[in-house]
Structures are given as C-alpha cells and as structure tokens.
Motif scaffolding. Structure first.
Motif, PDB file in Angstrom:
ATOM      1  N   PRO A  76       0.834  -1.176  -0.163  1.00  0.00           N
ATOM      2  CA  PRO A  76      -0.042  -0.028  -0.092  1.00  0.00           C
ATOM      3  C   PRO A  76       0.989   1.161  -0.032  1.00  0.00           C
ATOM      4  O   PRO A  76       1.980   1.369   0.686  1.00  0.00           O
ATOM      5  CB  PRO A  76      -0.818  -0.055   1.347  1.00  0.00           C
ATOM      6  CG  PRO A  76      -0.338  -1.372   1.857  1.00  0.00           C
ATOM      7  CD  PRO A  76       0.917  -1.909   1.267  1.00  0.00           C
ATOM      8  N   GLY A  78       0.840   5.685   0.034  1.00  0.00           N
ATOM      9  CA  GLY A  78       0.230   6.960   0.034  1.00  0.00           C
ATOM     10  C   GLY A  78       0.750   8.031  -0.884  1.00  0.00           C
ATOM     11  O   GLY A  78       0.865   7.611  -2.130  1.00  0.00           O
ATOM     12  N   GLY A  80       4.037   8.773  -0.612  1.00  0.00           N
ATOM     13  CA  GLY A  80       5.409   8.359  -0.737  1.00  0.00           C
ATOM     14  C   GLY A  80       6.352   9.298  -0.266  1.00  0.00           C
ATOM     15  O   GLY A  80       7.370   9.358  -0.645  1.00  0.00           O
ATOM     16  N   THR A  81       5.983  10.112   0.712  1.00  0.00           N
ATOM     17  CA  THR A  81       6.866  11.024   1.576  1.00  0.00           C
ATOM     18  C   THR A  81       7.683  10.279   2.688  1.00  0.00           C
ATOM     19  O   THR A  81       7.944  11.028   3.444  1.00  0.00           O
ATOM     20  CB  THR A  81       6.032  12.314   2.098  1.00  0.00           C
ATOM     21  OG1 THR A  81       5.220  11.879   3.049  1.00  0.00           O
ATOM     22  CG2 THR A  81       5.067  13.020   0.913  1.00  0.00           C
ATOM     23  N   GLY A  82       7.084   8.944   3.013  1.00  0.00           N
ATOM     24  CA  GLY A  82       7.812   8.428   4.151  1.00  0.00           C
ATOM     25  C   GLY A  82       9.457   8.246   4.163  1.00  0.00           C
ATOM     26  O   GLY A  82      10.041   8.645   3.116  1.00  0.00           O
ATOM     27  N   CYS A 141       5.436  18.064   9.352  1.00  0.00           N
ATOM     28  CA  CYS A 141       6.210  19.057   8.359  1.00  0.00           C
ATOM     29  C   CYS A 141       5.891  18.830   6.914  1.00  0.00           C
ATOM     30  O   CYS A 141       5.818  19.534   6.142  1.00  0.00           O
ATOM     31  CB  CYS A 141       7.625  19.203   8.812  1.00  0.00           C
ATOM     32  SG  CYS A 141       7.861  19.857  10.499  1.00  0.00           S
ATOM     33  N   SER A 142       5.547  17.419   6.503  1.00  0.00           N
ATOM     34  CA  SER A 142       5.155  17.192   5.113  1.00  0.00           C
ATOM     35  C   SER A 142       3.899  17.377   4.832  1.00  0.00           C
ATOM     36  O   SER A 142       3.331  17.038   3.944  1.00  0.00           O
ATOM     37  CB  SER A 142       5.571  15.969   5.033  1.00  0.00           C
ATOM     38  OG  SER A 142       5.017  14.959   6.134  1.00  0.00           O
ATOM     39  N   GLY A 157       3.630  12.227  13.643  1.00  0.00           N
ATOM     40  CA  GLY A 157       3.590  12.986  14.721  1.00  0.00           C
ATOM     41  C   GLY A 157       3.532  14.433  14.222  1.00  0.00           C
ATOM     42  O   GLY A 157       2.618  14.785  13.781  1.00  0.00           O
ATOM     43  N   ILE A 213      -5.931   1.178   4.760  1.00  0.00           N
ATOM     44  CA  ILE A 213      -6.743   2.121   5.201  1.00  0.00           C
ATOM     45  C   ILE A 213      -7.262   2.922   4.114  1.00  0.00           C
ATOM     46  O   ILE A 213      -6.615   3.404   3.048  1.00  0.00           O
ATOM     47  CB  ILE A 213      -5.819   3.352   6.188  1.00  0.00           C
ATOM     48  CG1 ILE A 213      -5.604   2.418   7.340  1.00  0.00           C
ATOM     49  CG2 ILE A 213      -7.184   4.472   6.386  1.00  0.00           C
ATOM     50  CD1 ILE A 213      -4.173   3.172   7.862  1.00  0.00           C
TER      51      ILE A 213
HETATM   52  C1  LIG Z   1      10.114  17.353   4.326  1.00  0.00           C
HETATM   53  C2  LIG Z   1       9.261  15.880   5.276  1.00  0.00           C
HETATM   54  C3  LIG Z   1       9.101  16.341   6.479  1.00  0.00           C
HETATM   55  C4  LIG Z   1       8.220  15.249   7.257  1.00  0.00           C
HETATM   56  N1  LIG Z   1       7.729  15.706   8.390  1.00  0.00           N
HETATM   57  C5  LIG Z   1       7.160  14.674   9.327  1.00  0.00           C
HETATM   58  C6  LIG Z   1       6.694  15.122  10.439  1.00  0.00           C
HETATM   59  O1  LIG Z   1       6.823  16.127  11.202  1.00  0.00           O
HETATM   60  N2  LIG Z   1       6.130  14.229  11.321  1.00  0.00           N
HETATM   61  C7  LIG Z   1       6.007  12.787  10.751  1.00  0.00           C
HETATM   62  O2  LIG Z   1       5.370  11.826  11.456  1.00  0.00           O
HETATM   63  N3  LIG Z   1       6.392  12.420   9.684  1.00  0.00           N
HETATM   64  C8  LIG Z   1       7.031  13.529   8.769  1.00  0.00           C
HETATM   65  N4  LIG Z   1       7.705  13.131   7.764  1.00  0.00           N
HETATM   66  C9  LIG Z   1       7.506  11.498   6.781  1.00  0.00           C
HETATM   67  C10 LIG Z   1       6.086  11.260   6.084  1.00  0.00           C
HETATM   68  O3  LIG Z   1       5.727  12.580   5.648  1.00  0.00           O
HETATM   69  C11 LIG Z   1       4.948  10.612   6.905  1.00  0.00           C
HETATM   70  O4  LIG Z   1       5.633   9.428   7.480  1.00  0.00           O
HETATM   71  C12 LIG Z   1       3.903  10.607   6.277  1.00  0.00           C
HETATM   72  O5  LIG Z   1       2.810  10.296   7.337  1.00  0.00           O
HETATM   73  C13 LIG Z   1       3.756   9.449   5.136  1.00  0.00           C
HETATM   74  O6  LIG Z   1       2.684   9.824   4.442  1.00  0.00           O
HETATM   75  P1  LIG Z   1       2.557   9.350   3.056  1.00  0.00           P
HETATM   76  O7  LIG Z   1       1.118   9.405   2.420  1.00  0.00           O
HETATM   77  O8  LIG Z   1       3.562   9.929   2.423  1.00  0.00           O
HETATM   78  O9  LIG Z   1       2.807   7.597   3.150  1.00  0.00           O
HETATM   79  P2  LIG Z   1       3.735   6.829   2.435  1.00  0.00           P
HETATM   80  O10 LIG Z   1       5.373   7.350   2.247  1.00  0.00           O
HETATM   81  O11 LIG Z   1       3.460   6.434   0.893  1.00  0.00           O
HETATM   82  O12 LIG Z   1       3.664   5.377   3.149  1.00  0.00           O
HETATM   83  C14 LIG Z   1       4.222   5.336   4.501  1.00  0.00           C
HETATM   84  C15 LIG Z   1       3.839   4.140   4.911  1.00  0.00           C
HETATM   85  O13 LIG Z   1       2.494   4.048   5.200  1.00  0.00           O
HETATM   86  C16 LIG Z   1       1.817   2.768   4.427  1.00  0.00           C
HETATM   87  N5  LIG Z   1       0.492   3.460   3.994  1.00  0.00           N
HETATM   88  C17 LIG Z   1       0.265   4.633   3.256  1.00  0.00           C
HETATM   89  N6  LIG Z   1      -1.068   4.852   3.007  1.00  0.00           N
HETATM   90  C18 LIG Z   1      -1.431   3.678   3.407  1.00  0.00           C
HETATM   91  C19 LIG Z   1      -2.814   3.262   3.559  1.00  0.00           C
HETATM   92  N7  LIG Z   1      -3.887   4.166   3.160  1.00  0.00           N
HETATM   93  N8  LIG Z   1      -3.197   1.974   4.134  1.00  0.00           N
HETATM   94  C20 LIG Z   1      -2.185   1.282   4.729  1.00  0.00           C
HETATM   95  N9  LIG Z   1      -0.982   1.794   4.666  1.00  0.00           N
HETATM   96  C21 LIG Z   1      -0.389   2.762   4.051  1.00  0.00           C
HETATM   97  C22 LIG Z   1       3.002   2.515   3.384  1.00  0.00           C
HETATM   98  O14 LIG Z   1       2.787   1.074   3.172  1.00  0.00           O
HETATM   99  C23 LIG Z   1       4.101   2.909   4.214  1.00  0.00           C
HETATM  100  O15 LIG Z   1       4.701   1.907   5.059  1.00  0.00           O
HETATM  101  C24 LIG Z   1       8.368  14.012   6.623  1.00  0.00           C
HETATM  102  C25 LIG Z   1       8.707  13.773   5.391  1.00  0.00           C
HETATM  103  C26 LIG Z   1       9.405  14.711   4.630  1.00  0.00           C
HETATM  104  C27 LIG Z   1       9.649  14.341   3.131  1.00  0.00           C
END
Ligand SMILES: Cc1cc2nc3c(=O)[nH]c(=O)nc-3n(C[C@H](O)[C@H](O)[C@H](O)COP(=O)(O)OP(=O)(O)OC[C@H]3O[C@@H](n4cnc5c(N)ncnc54)[C@H](O)[C@@H]3O)c2cc1C
Length: 468
Positions: A76, A78, A80-82, A141-142, A157, A213
């Motif tokens: 899965p 989202g 891709g900012t992980g 922050c993202s 967080g 989710i």
């Molecule tokens: C500049 C920057 C700042 C950031 N700041 C913070 C911060 O302040 N706090 C923080 O916590 N994180 C931060 N992050 C990290 C990131 O943004 C978080 O982890 C965010 O929650 C990931 O969301 P995403 O939609 O990009 O998920 P993805 O990177 O696509 O996926 C993250 C994980 O969640 C799973 N996933 C995604 N969507 C689903 C779904 N619908 N159902 C089940 N599993 C799913 C994926 O399999 C993967 O394991 C930052 C990243 C960057 C690049």
C-alpha cells in the motif's frame, strides 16, 4: 518470508478488469516513481511489477483477494513521503496507491469531525477544518505533500503533538481492507469504548502491514482564539534543552516546542539565502502557545520569556509565525541541499532523558568524524539527527554509519527510548528493530501479522521478517 509469484500477463488482465485499464501502469518510467519513498539511496530502490490506482474500497478488496490467490506481494502506498522505505516494494509485485481515494466526504462542524478518503492531502484536511472555523491538529512538516491515510498508517507526529498528541489521538474510526480482502470499519465516533480489542489502534502505525486504510473519521477541535509563536535563542544546546522541561512543567500547555541546533540553523540559512537571527551563536527553541484571549496569551508569553531568560537565553523574539515556520519546515530540504548522502535518525526518549540522549548522539557522530545536524520535536522527546559523511569516504560510509547507529541505540534503549518516534521502521530500520526489541514483544508482533495475513502478502519484509 513467503515465496512469491510474478505478476503474469493473465494477472495484469484481471487487475485491469478490477480497477479499469486507465488505473494501472506497467510503464517502466512510471514504475520508477514507485520504486522508493523519500529515501532515494540506490540501496533502497526496488522496482514494482505493476502499479494500480483503485478508486474504491471494493476494488481494493478485489485486488487484495487476487494477490492472496496468486501469492503476489502487495504494497500500500500514500504520497510516498515516508522516510523509512515503508512503501518501497522490496519483493516487486503490486504497488497499490491511494491517489484516487481523494475525496473529503463530510465535515460536521456541529459534532466536530471530518470524514476523508485515505488519499486526501493532510493540508487539505487542515484547510477543510479551517473553512468551517475548526482545527485539525495533526501537523507533520510534510503536511502539504503527504496523505492522511499515510499519516494514520505511520502514526505521524509533527509539530503539535505536545498538546494534541500524534495521529492516533485524532482518529475516531477508519474503514480498512484486511490483508485477506474483507472490508470493515474499526473504531467508532465515541468518546470512550471498552468493547473488545481496540483494533483501530493496532492498525494505526502498522505501516501498511495489517490492512489498507481507505477512509478515516477524524476529530476536529475548536480554533484556538489566540496563538503566538516565540523564538527563544540559546547560546548552547544544553541550556536550550534544559528549558524544554521547564516550559512543559510551567503549566502554559505549549502546542509546539521545537529545537534546532546552531549547525541546522546555519544550514537552513545557506539554503534560504537569508540571514537568520543569531545564526552565528544561537540554538533555537520555537515555542507555540494558544490561549482563550489576548490577556491569557500575554501572560503565557511572559512566563515563557521569563523561564527561557532564567535559563540563559540570549534573546526571546516574537517574529511573524510564518517566518519561524518557514525556517523549521525548510530543514529537510536544507539538509538535502547540503548532502544527498545522509541518514535521518528519529529516536524518541522520555522527556527527562532528552539532554543526555542528544549529547550522546552528537558525541558519537563527532567521534566517528561524521557531520551531525539536530532538529527535534523537543516537547515530545523526539530527536531527528541527520548524519552526513563529511570527510568520511564513500567506501567507508556504510560501515561507519552502521557503527554510529549501533552506538546510538545502545545508548537510547537503556534510557527508555525507542528507534522511531514518528517515521516508523519500514524496511530501513528493520535490522535495528530486530536487534533492540525484546524477543517476546517481537514474537507477539509476528503472531499478529501471521494471524491477520496468513499468506504474508501485505507489505512483506517491513518491520520484521516472518516465516510461514
Ligand atoms: C519534508 C518532510 C517532512 C516530514 N515531516 C514529518 C513530521 O513532521 N512528522 C512525521 O511523522 N513524519 C514526517 N515526515 C514523514 C512522512 O511525511 C510521514 O511518515 C507521512 O505520514 C507519510 O505519509 P505518505 O502518505 O507519504 O505515506 P507513504 O510514504 O506513501 O507510506 C508510508 C507507510 O504507510 C503505508 N501506507 C500509506 N498509505 C496507507 C494506507 N492508506 N493504508 C495502509 N498503509 C498505508 C505504506 O505502506 C508505508 O509503509 C516528513 C517527510 C518529509 C519528506
């Protein structure tokens, strides 16, 4: 792990039948975009065989059933900012994105909640709440680029966790597709509940390993009537960090307490190409407080000013909020501007252990001649240490980094800390989770994974390995 099969032409046809031919790609160039998250180190790049863009939970359920029947790994994704390679398809297979689940379903201003599909941008959830005079306090922050479903999956967080908690504290309930392809709703719009296991809490933070989710119901808060951001500048890390617990204990209930060390400040200064206050001699605490009215706000600001000044602050400023947050939110880009080779640690410790933990982490980097930049969600004991090679050669880097990480977590765990405060374990930190977690706790996690995902098809190889 399980033995997986390849995606055949027949399976591609079935996938097209489920999501529609327009919602699937095997185009090599496009697949590359889904071969990593924000971690773009070549070690962590794995090509998927196909990417699907379903539009409904029913389509997702059918894709999951197909993956089970054919034993195809399914990741899965989202936005891709992980930062832990959680959405990286390490066994190939299918990447399933939530890009097209992008609708805000309902904002109920009377009852303080919002329902949104998993692929809605976190910033859009915040905006939808603001539009009706309310407030969604989840604030990574993202926020402008990540999805709300990703936030729930990682228990993101962010800046306001000190007062409002992390994403898990914002969730009432969610619709989930289970690893075997059933659709269910976990949790409820309830102030309390003692009705069986809190399964929604199990799925929150499970990084796509226990369910997909598809929809979330989130709590909204009333807008705080008065808000101020203070920038307290300290001559050294120790005085800045010592002030954190004092501010928390003072009863002003800060919303945010963020820390940036001098080297991080100078790095952002170079990136933004603008002079920042006391960049030559300062370490920042950014403290936000909310209040019911201006008088209460002034009292809280005065109290913080007094505490920080008593604690050695060079100056306590009240600049425009936008300016402070631009500095704080530019950190990731600024670090990347300084060096593309880096490792971002996300350690979390009990608040009273923050000074020892931070000192030890920086000291270990210095001992190994690595460059260390520290920012911290200091109010919740979460340390983001960016480690860069500096003068360490490319050949030595991997080995040195492993040694640095080992030494760091050998200090963090005895302090009562953990590997990740908010970014998760994903693939990148799996070896460290295995090394530092109690084997009984790890076995419990494995047992849950096996019970819910008997074919081990959902995001395999993340957090820990499981044998069938
Ligand atoms: C500049 C920057 C700042 C950031 N700041 C913070 C911060 O302040 N706090 C923080 O916590 N994180 C931060 N992050 C990290 C990131 O943004 C978080 O982890 C965010 O929650 C990931 O969301 P995403 O939609 O990009 O998920 P993805 O990177 O696509 O996926 C993250 C994980 O969640 C799973 N996933 C995604 N969507 C689903 C779904 N619908 N159902 C089940 N599993 C799913 C994926 O399999 C993967 O394991 C930052 C990243 C960057 C690049």
């Amino acid at each position: 792990m399980g033995k997986y099969n390849k995606v055949t032409a027949g399976i591609l046809e079935e996938l097209k039948g489920i999501v529609g031919a327009e919602n699937i790609t095997v185009d090599e160039k496009k697949l590359k975009d889904y071969s990593h998250d924000e971690v773009m180190d070549p070690h962590y790049i794995y090509m998927p065989e196909v990417v699907v863009f379903p539009e409904t939970a029913e389509q997702i359920a059918q894709v999951v059933k197909l993956a089970n029947r054919e034993l195809i790994p399914l990741v899965p994704r989202g936005a891709g900012t992980g930062l832990s390679c959680g959405a990286t398809p390490i066994y190939g297979g299918i990447v399933l994105t939530t890009d097209k689940l992008n609708k805000i379903i309902k904002v109920d201003a009377d009852n303080l909640y919002i329902e949104a599909e998993a692929g809605v941008l976190t910033g859009d959830v915040q905006k939808a709440a603001n539009d009706v005079g309310l407030y969604y306090p989840g604030d990574p922050c993202s926020g402008d680029s990540c999805f709300i479903g990703g936030n729930v999956a990682t228990n993101a967080g962010g800046n306001k966790a000190v007062k409002y908690g992390t994403t898990r504290h914002q969730v009432y309930s969610m619709e989930v597709v289970t690893p075997t392809g059933e659709i269910t709703v976990l949790g409820g719009r309830l102030a309390k509940c003692s009705t069986g296991y809190a399964l929604e809490q199990l799925v929150i933070g499970s990084e796509g390993t226990l369910g997909i989710i598809t929809k979330v119901t989130l709590k909204l808060a009333p807008q705080p009537p008065s808000v101020v951001d203070l920038l307290a500048i300290f001559p050294d890390i120790d005085s800045a960090i010592a002030a954190v617990t004092k501010v928390i204990k003072a009863g002003v209930k800060p919303t945010c307490v963020e820390f940036m060390d001098g080297r991080a400040i100078r790095c952002v200064e170079v990136y933004l190409k603008e002079k920042l206050p006391h960049s030559e001699d300062g370490n920042y605490l950014i403290i936000q407080v909310e209040a019911e009215n201006d008088e209460e706000l002034d009292d809280k600001a005065a109290k913080i000013d007094e505490l920080c000044t008593e604690n050695n602050a060079i100056e306590v400023l009240m600049p425009e909020s936008e300016k402070i947050w631009k500095i704080r939110k530019s950190v990731a880009e600024a670090f990347r501007h300084e060096s593309l080779v880096q490792s971002n640690e996300d350690a979390v410790v009990p608040l009273d252990q923050l000074p020892s933990a931070m000192k030890a982490m920086v000291g270990i980097c210095e001992k190994h001649d690595a460059v260390a930049r520290v920012v911290s969600h200091a109010g919740d004991g979460n340390i983001h240490l960016c480690i860069m090679p500096g003068t360490i050669s490319a050949e030595q880097w991997e080995e040195k980094l492993a040694a640095i990480q080992d030494e760091i977590y050998a200090v963090i765990y005895p302090l009562g800390g953990r590997l990740s405060g908010e970014h998760g374990i994903g693939y990148k930190k799996k070896h460290l989770l295995g090394k530092y977690t109690d084997p009984v706790e790890l076995d419990m996690m494995r047992a849950i994974k096996k019970a819910l995902d008997p074919n081990l098809i959902l995001n395999p190889g993340k957090l820990f390995d499981v044998q069938q």
